[in-house]
Design a protein around this motif. Structure first.
Motif, PDB file in Angstrom:
ATOM      1  N   MET A   1       0.858  -1.182   0.000  1.00 28.02           N
ATOM      2  CA  MET A   1       0.000   0.000   0.000  1.00 28.02           C
ATOM      3  C   MET A   1       0.899   1.238   0.000  1.00 28.02           C
ATOM      4  O   MET A   1       1.816   1.344   0.811  1.00 28.02           O
ATOM      5  N   LEU A   2       0.613   2.172  -0.916  1.00 28.92           N
ATOM      6  CA  LEU A   2       1.483   3.323  -1.103  1.00 28.92           C
ATOM      7  C   LEU A   2       0.658   4.588  -1.302  1.00 28.92           C
ATOM      8  O   LEU A   2      -0.480   4.529  -1.774  1.00 28.92           O
ATOM      9  N   PRO A   3       1.241   5.758  -0.996  1.00 27.15           N
ATOM     10  CA  PRO A   3       0.586   7.004  -1.410  1.00 27.15           C
ATOM     11  C   PRO A   3       0.579   7.092  -2.927  1.00 27.15           C
ATOM     12  O   PRO A   3       1.450   6.534  -3.607  1.00 27.15           O
ATOM     13  N   ALA A   4      -0.410   7.786  -3.475  1.00 27.96           N
ATOM     14  CA  ALA A   4      -0.604   7.828  -4.923  1.00 27.96           C
ATOM     15  C   ALA A   4       0.641   8.287  -5.661  1.00 27.96           C
ATOM     16  O   ALA A   4       0.968   7.765  -6.736  1.00 27.96           O
ATOM     17  N   GLU A   5       1.362   9.240  -5.079  1.00 31.65           N
ATOM     18  CA  GLU A   5       2.523   9.792  -5.776  1.00 31.65           C
ATOM     19  C   GLU A   5       3.677   8.790  -5.876  1.00 31.65           C
ATOM     20  O   GLU A   5       4.602   8.974  -6.666  1.00 31.65           O
ATOM     21  N   ALA A   6       3.630   7.713  -5.094  1.00 31.81           N
ATOM     22  CA  ALA A   6       4.700   6.715  -5.136  1.00 31.81           C
ATOM     23  C   ALA A   6       4.331   5.491  -5.962  1.00 31.81           C
ATOM     24  O   ALA A   6       5.173   4.613  -6.183  1.00 31.81           O
ATOM     25  N   LEU A   7       3.090   5.434  -6.438  1.00 39.46           N
ATOM     26  CA  LEU A   7       2.594   4.214  -7.068  1.00 39.46           C
ATOM     27  C   LEU A   7       3.351   3.854  -8.338  1.00 39.46           C
ATOM     28  O   LEU A   7       3.828   2.721  -8.491  1.00 39.46           O
ATOM     29  N   ASP A   8       3.478   4.788  -9.254  1.00 36.78           N
ATOM     30  CA  ASP A   8       4.089   4.473 -10.544  1.00 36.78           C
ATOM     31  C   ASP A   8       5.534   4.019 -10.410  1.00 36.78           C
ATOM     32  O   ASP A   8       5.958   3.052 -11.052  1.00 36.78           O
ATOM     33  N   ALA A   9       6.294   4.704  -9.563  1.00 34.77           N
ATOM     34  CA  ALA A   9       7.706   4.349  -9.400  1.00 34.77           C
ATOM     35  C   ALA A   9       7.855   2.950  -8.821  1.00 34.77           C
ATOM     36  O   ALA A   9       8.723   2.175  -9.254  1.00 34.77           O
ATOM     37  N   ARG A  10       6.994   2.600  -7.862  1.00 27.85           N
ATOM     38  CA  ARG A  10       7.097   1.278  -7.246  1.00 27.85           C
ATOM     39  C   ARG A  10       6.685   0.177  -8.218  1.00 27.85           C
ATOM     40  O   ARG A  10       7.353  -0.867  -8.314  1.00 27.85           O
ATOM     41  N   VAL A  11       5.597   0.396  -8.958  1.00 27.02           N
ATOM     42  CA  VAL A  11       5.157  -0.607  -9.935  1.00 27.02           C
ATOM     43  C   VAL A  11       6.229  -0.800 -11.001  1.00 27.02           C
ATOM     44  O   VAL A  11       6.548  -1.928 -11.387  1.00 27.02           O
ATOM     45  N   ARG A  12       6.792   0.295 -11.455  1.00 25.71           N
ATOM     46  CA  ARG A  12       7.841   0.202 -12.481  1.00 25.71           C
ATOM     47  C   ARG A  12       9.063  -0.540 -11.953  1.00 25.71           C
ATOM     48  O   ARG A  12       9.630  -1.401 -12.639  1.00 25.71           O
ATOM     49  N   ALA A  13       9.477  -0.225 -10.730  1.00 23.41           N
ATOM     50  CA  ALA A  13      10.651  -0.886 -10.160  1.00 23.41           C
ATOM     51  C   ALA A  13      10.418  -2.381  -9.995  1.00 23.41           C
ATOM     52  O   ALA A  13      11.307  -3.198 -10.274  1.00 23.41           O
ATOM     53  N   LEU A  14       9.226  -2.754  -9.548  1.00 29.37           N
ATOM     54  CA  LEU A  14       8.914  -4.180  -9.390  1.00 29.37           C
ATOM     55  C   LEU A  14       8.882  -4.879 -10.740  1.00 29.37           C
ATOM     56  O   LEU A  14       9.420  -5.990 -10.886  1.00 29.37           O
ATOM     57  N   ALA A  15       8.272  -4.241 -11.740  1.00 26.02           N
ATOM     58  CA  ALA A  15       8.214  -4.837 -13.073  1.00 26.02           C
ATOM     59  C   ALA A  15       9.617  -5.041 -13.639  1.00 26.02           C
ATOM     60  O   ALA A  15       9.923  -6.099 -14.214  1.00 26.02           O
ATOM     61  N   GLU A  16      10.470  -4.050 -13.477  1.00 23.72           N
ATOM     62  CA  GLU A  16      11.839  -4.163 -13.998  1.00 23.72           C
ATOM     63  C   GLU A  16      12.626  -5.241 -13.253  1.00 23.72           C
ATOM     64  O   GLU A  16      13.427  -5.965 -13.864  1.00 23.72           O
ATOM     65  N   ARG A  17      12.391  -5.371 -11.958  1.00 20.21           N
ATOM     66  CA  ARG A  17      13.086  -6.409 -11.185  1.00 20.21           C
ATOM     67  C   ARG A  17      12.691  -7.801 -11.676  1.00 20.21           C
ATOM     68  O   ARG A  17      13.530  -8.676 -11.874  1.00 20.21           O
ATOM     69  N   ILE A  18      11.381  -8.006 -11.872  1.00 16.70           N
ATOM     70  CA  ILE A  18      10.914  -9.313 -12.338  1.00 16.70           C
ATOM     71  C   ILE A  18      11.412  -9.588 -13.746  1.00 16.70           C
ATOM     72  O   ILE A  18      11.849 -10.702 -14.064  1.00 16.70           O
ATOM     73  N   ALA A  19      11.369  -8.564 -14.604  1.00 16.21           N
ATOM     74  CA  ALA A  19      11.803  -8.737 -15.998  1.00 16.21           C
ATOM     75  C   ALA A  19      13.272  -9.103 -16.092  1.00 16.21           C
ATOM     76  O   ALA A  19      13.695  -9.736 -17.066  1.00 16.21           O
ATOM     77  N   ALA A  20      14.068  -8.710 -15.087  1.00 18.88           N
ATOM     78  CA  ALA A  20      15.508  -8.989 -15.118  1.00 18.88           C
ATOM     79  C   ALA A  20      15.851 -10.383 -14.606  1.00 18.88           C
ATOM     80  O   ALA A  20      16.995 -10.826 -14.739  1.00 18.88           O
ATOM     81  N   MET A  21      14.886 -11.098 -14.048  1.00 15.60           N
ATOM     82  CA  MET A  21      15.159 -12.416 -13.500  1.00 15.60           C
ATOM     83  C   MET A  21      15.055 -13.487 -14.585  1.00 15.60           C
ATOM     84  O   MET A  21      14.598 -13.219 -15.700  1.00 15.60           O
ATOM     85  N   ALA A  22      15.498 -14.694 -14.241  1.00 16.18           N
ATOM     86  CA  ALA A  22      15.505 -15.794 -15.214  1.00 16.18           C
ATOM     87  C   ALA A  22      14.070 -16.188 -15.575  1.00 16.18           C
ATOM     88  O   ALA A  22      13.340 -16.706 -14.721  1.00 16.18           O
ATOM     89  N   PRO A  23      13.636 -15.971 -16.814  1.00 15.89           N
ATOM     90  CA  PRO A  23      12.216 -16.165 -17.145  1.00 15.89           C
ATOM     91  C   PRO A  23      11.734 -17.598 -17.021  1.00 15.89           C
ATOM     92  O   PRO A  23      10.594 -17.829 -16.598  1.00 15.89           O
ATOM     93  N   LEU A  24      12.553 -18.575 -17.390  1.00 13.05           N
ATOM     94  CA  LEU A  24      12.102 -19.960 -17.272  1.00 13.05           C
ATOM     95  C   LEU A  24      11.812 -20.318 -15.822  1.00 13.05           C
ATOM     96  O   LEU A  24      10.802 -20.967 -15.513  1.00 13.05           O
TER      97      LEU A  24
END
Length: 264
Positions: free
Chosen positions: A188-211
């Motif tokens: 749970m985050l304040p609205a102003e922090a939402l985009d940065a956190r979602v983006r950071a999480l997406a980039e972290r997952i995308a950088a991991m081994a996909p298989l």
């Protein structure tokens, strides 16, 4: 990410590198889901499934709400709309199942309130990152609807029996802090922090081994549904141990650098 558009449309798919985003886009009716939206959502999910370059997806809404749920007018005219496909599109339950079973992890960017069937769409996602002003309600019993089976199974397996009973049997609205406490929100985050956190999480997952990521997601969902395919999980584990990704991951660890995975 949630800017208003000139007119309502079916959900919009955008792809940026390894990250796909699906955005519900009917802000003036709080992103109510219409029959045409189910067809579009199913098509977008199929496109993501078929694109090996995509490693993570984001599901979100335009404007102040995530989604007000399925269009009640269609439900009134066609009582089986939640569970029965129509000639020109899939059922709501079918799209939810397709979302849950998507090959890649899905982050639900909960930009606001989430109601009715859309609460289940969010539960189909692997992470739910929400604003601290979000709220949720499941009005099925209040409307006279016995919810479809796979949705109730998700509620109980993700949130526990007590939380599922409270939400289904009282139709009470709960606020973001309680959504976090029962496990509906991952963060749970304040609205102003939402985009940065979602983006950071997406980039972290995308950088991991996909298989490995995709195989583990599938196994965990099977365990949650109590239909664990142990032989299938073992085959995926063996495949990962023979993969180029594992060699790259171990080499990167030894060399103290970021790994570059290719999904093979």
């Amino acid at each position: 990410m949630d800017g208003m558009t000139d007119e309502a449309t079916t959900p919009i798919l955008t792809v940026e590198g390894a990250i796909a985003t699906i955005r519900l886009n009917r802000p003036r009716v709080h992103n109510r889901i219409e029959p045409a939206d189910l067809l579009a959502l199913s098509g977008h999910l199929a496109a993501i499934e078929a694109d090996a370059g995509i490693r993570v997806a984001i599901l979100t809404g335009t404007g102040k709400s995530f989604s007000s749920g399925y269009h009640l007018g269609d439900l009134a005219a066609r009582p089986g709309a939640e569970v029965t496909a129509r000639a020109d599109g899939p059922s709501f339950e079918g799209v939810a199942t397709q979302l849950e079973n998507l090959r890649v992890p899905v982050i639900c960017r909960l930009n606001g309130g989430v109601y009715g069937g859309s609460t289940d769409l969010a539960l189909c996602c692997d992470f739910r990152i929400g604003v601290d002003t979000a709220e949720m309600m499941m009005p099925a019993a209040k409307l006279g609807v016995h919810y479809y089976p796979s949705g109730m199974l998700r509620y109980v397996s993700r949130l526990g029996l007590n939380a599922a009973k409270k939400l289904f049997l009282t139709a009470e609205t709960i606020k973001a802090p309680e959504m976090l406490a029962i496990g509906y929100l991952t963060e749970m985050l304040p609205a102003e922090a939402l985009d940065a956190r979602v983006r950071a999480l997406a980039e972290r997952i995308a950088a991991m081994a996909p298989l490995a990521v995709q195989g583990i997601k599938r196994s965990l969902n099977e365990i949650a549904r109590q239909d664990f395919d142990e032989a299938g999980a073992l085959a995926r584990a063996n495949a990962s141990q023979a993969s180029e990704d594992l060699k790259e991951g171990l080499a990167a660890f030894r060399e103290k650098r970021a790994p570059v995975f290719h999904g093979r």
